[in-house]
Structures are given as C-alpha cells and as structure tokens.
Design a protein around this motif. Structure first.
Motif, mmCIF file in Angstrom:
data_model
loop_
_atom_site.group_PDB
_atom_site.id
_atom_site.type_symbol
_atom_site.label_atom_id
_atom_site.label_comp_id
_atom_site.label_asym_id
_atom_site.label_seq_id
_atom_site.Cartn_x
_atom_site.Cartn_y
_atom_site.Cartn_z
ATOM 1 N N GLY A 157 83.752 -68.781 -68.217
ATOM 2 C CA GLY A 157 83.063 -67.482 -68.146
ATOM 3 C C GLY A 157 81.868 -67.444 -69.090
ATOM 4 N N GLY A 158 80.988 -66.474 -68.830
ATOM 5 C CA GLY A 158 79.853 -66.269 -69.732
ATOM 6 C C GLY A 158 80.332 -65.841 -71.109
ATOM 7 N N ILE A 188 78.965 -66.989 -74.896
ATOM 8 C CA ILE A 188 78.520 -66.166 -76.036
ATOM 9 C C ILE A 188 79.288 -66.608 -77.285
ATOM 10 N N TYR A 212 69.846 -61.620 -79.222
ATOM 11 C CA TYR A 212 70.662 -61.634 -78.004
ATOM 12 C C TYR A 212 70.180 -60.524 -77.080
ATOM 13 N N VAL A 266 70.236 -58.961 -72.853
ATOM 14 C CA VAL A 266 70.637 -58.962 -71.444
ATOM 15 C C VAL A 266 69.464 -58.308 -70.708
ATOM 16 N N ASN A 277 73.986 -54.502 -69.194
ATOM 17 C CA ASN A 277 75.299 -53.960 -69.482
ATOM 18 C C ASN A 277 75.266 -53.579 -70.951
ATOM 19 N N ASP A 311 71.263 -63.557 -71.829
ATOM 20 C CA ASP A 311 72.528 -63.477 -71.084
ATOM 21 C C ASP A 311 72.215 -62.758 -69.774
ATOM 22 N N PRO A 333 73.918 -62.132 -66.351
ATOM 23 C CA PRO A 333 74.881 -62.134 -65.246
ATOM 24 C C PRO A 333 74.401 -61.385 -64.007
ATOM 25 N N TYR A 334 73.361 -60.534 -64.173
ATOM 26 C CA TYR A 334 73.034 -59.568 -63.106
ATOM 27 C C TYR A 334 71.685 -59.803 -62.431
ATOM 28 N N SER A 383 80.765 -64.963 -62.300
ATOM 29 C CA SER A 383 81.657 -63.795 -62.206
ATOM 30 C C SER A 383 81.134 -62.722 -61.265
ATOM 31 N N LYS A 384 79.841 -62.454 -61.293
ATOM 32 C CA LYS A 384 79.327 -61.317 -60.529
ATOM 33 C C LYS A 384 78.736 -61.737 -59.186
ATOM 34 N N ARG A 430 86.784 -67.584 -63.675
ATOM 35 C CA ARG A 430 86.381 -67.812 -65.064
ATOM 36 C C ARG A 430 85.415 -68.998 -65.177
HETATM 37 C C1 PLP Z 1 76.235 -59.096 -70.251
HETATM 38 C C2 PLP Z 1 77.518 -59.797 -69.993
HETATM 39 N N1 PLP Z 1 77.704 -61.002 -70.526
HETATM 40 C C3 PLP Z 1 78.837 -61.685 -70.324
HETATM 41 C C4 PLP Z 1 79.845 -61.160 -69.552
HETATM 42 C C5 PLP Z 1 81.101 -61.959 -69.408
HETATM 43 O O1 PLP Z 1 81.409 -62.235 -68.124
HETATM 44 P P1 PLP Z 1 82.274 -63.482 -67.676
HETATM 45 O O2 PLP Z 1 82.969 -64.041 -68.881
HETATM 46 O O3 PLP Z 1 83.209 -62.970 -66.663
HETATM 47 O O4 PLP Z 1 81.286 -64.458 -67.138
HETATM 48 C C6 PLP Z 1 79.696 -59.908 -68.956
HETATM 49 C C7 PLP Z 1 80.774 -59.305 -68.166
HETATM 50 O O5 PLP Z 1 80.774 -58.182 -67.772
HETATM 51 C C8 PLP Z 1 78.486 -59.213 -69.180
HETATM 52 O O6 PLP Z 1 78.247 -58.015 -68.650
#
Ligand code: PLP
Length: 424
Positions: A83-84, A88, A156, A158, A163, A191, A193-194, A223-224, A231
C-alpha cells in the motif's frame, strides 16, 4: 480513527468517514477468472516469498500507470510496497531523525499524521486555499527554519484532489514548488493516489514529472484504481534512497504479497484498467454531485465546503463554536459518521471541520447521511443561538473557497499526562 472505523463497520451506520473506494463495482467473475488463472499458471510463485523490491512485472504495471500521468521513471527506482501507506512509513523511516522538521499541508492526510508522529518529526503544517498549499506561507516557514539553521527533511504533499480537503495544487504552484525544491535543495514527497480519478479536465502534471525525479520522491497506489484489499502501492526514489527504503522494507515485512502482485498483473494483462478507472470516476462524480446538493439542501448557510474536481472527499467547515469531535458522538447516535477535522492536524487544529467521503456509499445513503448530519449541526446552532442570543452563520458567499484552520491557538491537552520513569 481505529475506533471510528470499527463503529462505522456496523451495517446500520451510514459511514461518510472511510476513504473506501466502491469495490462492488469490480465484477466478481473477473476476480474469479484472474484468481483461477493464477491457480493454473503460478500457484507455486503466488504462495512463495518474493523479492523485497517487488516483481519486475509488477513494476511494468506501475510504469504503465505512471505513464498515464506523463511520468517515465526508471524501473530500478521503483519499490513495490504494501500500500501507499507503507511507502509513507518507509520514506519517513529512511529520512527522519527525531526532531527533524517535516512540512505538510494543513489539513493533511490523516494517515500520515501518526507516521510523522511515530518517527518524532517536528511537523509543520502550511495552510491551503482552493489552489492547494499556500506557497507564500511555505516560503515564510522555510525562511524561519533557515534562520534557526534548520532544513526540513521533506515537504509532503497530496497535490491531486487532496485527502482530506479535496483541493488540487494549481499548475503555477506546482512549478513554483518544484523550483523552490531545486533552489533550496529540498526533497518533496508527492503522494498521488487520486490523480487518475479526476471528473473533468485532463490531470495536471505531477510534481515528479515537472522535476524529473531529482528532488521529488513519488508515492502511488493501486488502492483507488483497482482495490485497497490487495495492499499494493509503490514509491519511486533515486538509487541511494531506494537502497535504504528496501532495507527498511526488509525489516518491516520482507516483501509485499506475491499473490496480490500476481493478481494485479493478471488484471493488467487481461482487462482494460483505464476503462475501469473511467467507470469508477464517473460513479464518484455523480456521488460528489449528490453530496454537494445535499449539503446545500440540509446544511446550507451553517457551513462552508470544498468542491472537489476528483478524488473521494469533501471538507466542510462549521462555525467555530462547534467541535466536530463532540458532534461525531451525536452523529453516531443518528447512525451516521464522518472524520472529525482534528485527525488531519498534528496540533489540535481543525476542530470545527469534517471530512466527508462520497465514494464508499450509494447516492441514497449519501443524501440521507448528510440530512442526518445537517440535523445534528442544526441542533448545535440552535442551542448556541438560544444560549448566546447571537446569530453567527458561515456566509454562503464563502462557500467552496475555504480550507481553513479554525483554531489557531493550541489548547492544553485534555488528557492526563503521566511522566515516564527515567531510564537508569
Ligand atoms: C493521500 C493518501 N495516501 C496514502 C493512502 C494509503 O492508501 P493505501 O495504503 O491503501 O495505498 C491514502 C488512503 O486513503 C491516501 O488518501
């Protein structure tokens, strides 16, 4: 957050609290077909440990996803992670020594807060507006740290459909942020994810692309765009950093699941992943619209909120006399949940804000959930007005334009602090 997730797993609760993509959109027959294929062709490999940095084939899929946003990293710079979230954690583990300054957005991803705290970073949060992190404030902070002889370990961010705030860093600010990183030799952790879950216009170039990967470490996830249950995420970093990240990963879980890596590459080989991402984005766009309409109808002038052009979240800010952590208890009494804004800050700010998720619930539940939240907000507003005789609402003109910290002053922690015994 953990307690909250436990409560919201109850079937009678409408949860606008999670960050869940809608996995019911994934066809079970596709899942069955891909898993059967793995059973026929690679059972042995699926059930075995794999390389710490991930399978080369998984990295091919990752390069494909990154290319869809205009990035062309070297496969050797990619580490497959659990997972992300693990990315991190590994980056923080690699770079942060206790007391090191780290900079992030205000509000920031609630899952990053415990990571920075657990490595004892000195975390500074920079306010955002509707164009993302305010770089004038960032530059002021960097100056202030420089006069103290300190340099942040990383910034850091996003940048896409953030989010929790749902805002996107503008192109102009992306360029300037990358320039700042070069001028001051600072690392950025992007980061993202979106980025592929936009509702309209083409995605803006990632910081990684603008920078070319010199000063930007990149985090991505399946994940998204596919499933959080598998994971599977990744990070991209220059070789000396990747080397440390891989060592850190070895210490934490040896390798990411071979089975789910194989599932992802089977899926990439057999299906049109871009079409699936377009399909879920369209579902989320409609749910976003339902949420914004419901907020207008049931919350109205009692709050301001952001209008995300993608992703999963709306960020709403209530009058400053409402504490959303307290409000959550009342909302749970009505079987509805949200994330209180405090979770997105390291210092107790955000107390009058809330994060609302629109991807994990159907349209009717979103409408009903916001109606219930509107009801509990209305009660608090009425109570306040009755007690004080004041009429303080948030102006409709401000709506959608603010991502604000509602409490600048840090209060004393409410909990009892027990001193630890001194080591002998
Ligand atoms: C900004 C951000 N980083 C990381 C994650 C971690 O996601 P995952 O571990 O499922 O990849 C999320 C999950 O909502 C997120 O919104």
């Amino acid at each position: 957050m953990r307690d909250l997730m436990e409560i919201t797993a109850r079937p009678d609760v409408i949860s606008l609290a999670g960050g869940l993509p809608d996995t019911s959109t994934f066809p079970p027959e596709v899942f069955a077909a891909r898993m059967t294929q793995i059973a026929h062709s690679s059972t042995e490999q699926a059930l075995q440990y794999g390389p710490t940095e991930g399978f080369a084939e998984t990295k091919e899929c990752i390069l494909e996803v990154m290319a869809a946003e205009g990035m062309t990293p070297d496969a050797d710079d990619v580490t497959v992670t659990t997972g992300g979230q693990q990315a991190i954690d590994l980056i923080a583990k690699t770079l942060i020594d206790p007391g090191d300054p780290v900079i992030c957005e205000a509000p920031t991803y609630p899952g990053a807060v415990p990571v920075f705290c657990s490595y004892e970073a000195d975390t500074h949060q920079v306010e955002m507006d509707e164009h993302g992190m305010r770089l004038d404030l960032l530059e002021e902070l960097l100056e202030r740290l420089a006069t103290e002889g300190r340099r942040p370990k990383f910034i850091y961010s996003v940048p896409n459909f953030q989010n929790p705030a749902g805002v996107t860093l503008s192109l102009e600010r992306r360029r300037r942020l990358v320039e700042l990183a070069r001028e001051r030799e600072l690392l950025i952790v992007e980061d993202n994810p979106y980025g592929l879950l936009g509702f309209g216009e083409d995605p803006l170039p990632p910081l990684y692309q603008l920078d070319g990967g010199d000063y930007v470490l990149y985090i991505g996830t399946f994940s998204k765009i596919l499933s959080p249950g598998i994971r599977l995420g990744w990070c991209v970093a220059p070789p000396p950093v990747t080397e440390k990240i891989v060592l850190g990963k070895q210490a934490s879980d040896l390798c990411t699941s071979s089975m789910t890596q194989l599932f992802a590459l089977e899926w990439f080989a057999a299906e049109d992943w871009r079409a699936y991402v377009r399909q879920v984005s369209e579902i989320y766009r409609k749910r976003r619209d339902v949420m914004l309409d419901a907020l207008e109808r049931y919350v109205g002038e009692q709050a301001t909120w952001t209008r995300p052009e993608g992703g999963l979240f709306v960020w709403a800010t209530l009058p400053d006399y409402i504490n959303t952590t307290d409000l959550l208890a009342k909302a749970l009494g009505e079987n509805v949940a949200f994330v209180p804004g405090e979770a997105a800050y390291v210092d107790g700010r955000g107390r009058s804000s809330m994060r609302l998720n629109f991807s994990g619930s159907g349209e009717d539940d979103i409408r009903e959930g916001i109606r219930r939240i509107g009801g509990v907000i209305g009660e608090q507003v009425e109570l306040y007005e009755t007690i004080t005789g004041e009429h303080r609402r948030v102006g409709a003109g401000e709506r959608g334009a603010k991502v604000e910290a509602d409490t600048d002053e840090m209060e004393e922690p409410a909990a009892t602090v027990l001193p630890l015994r001194k080591p002998r």
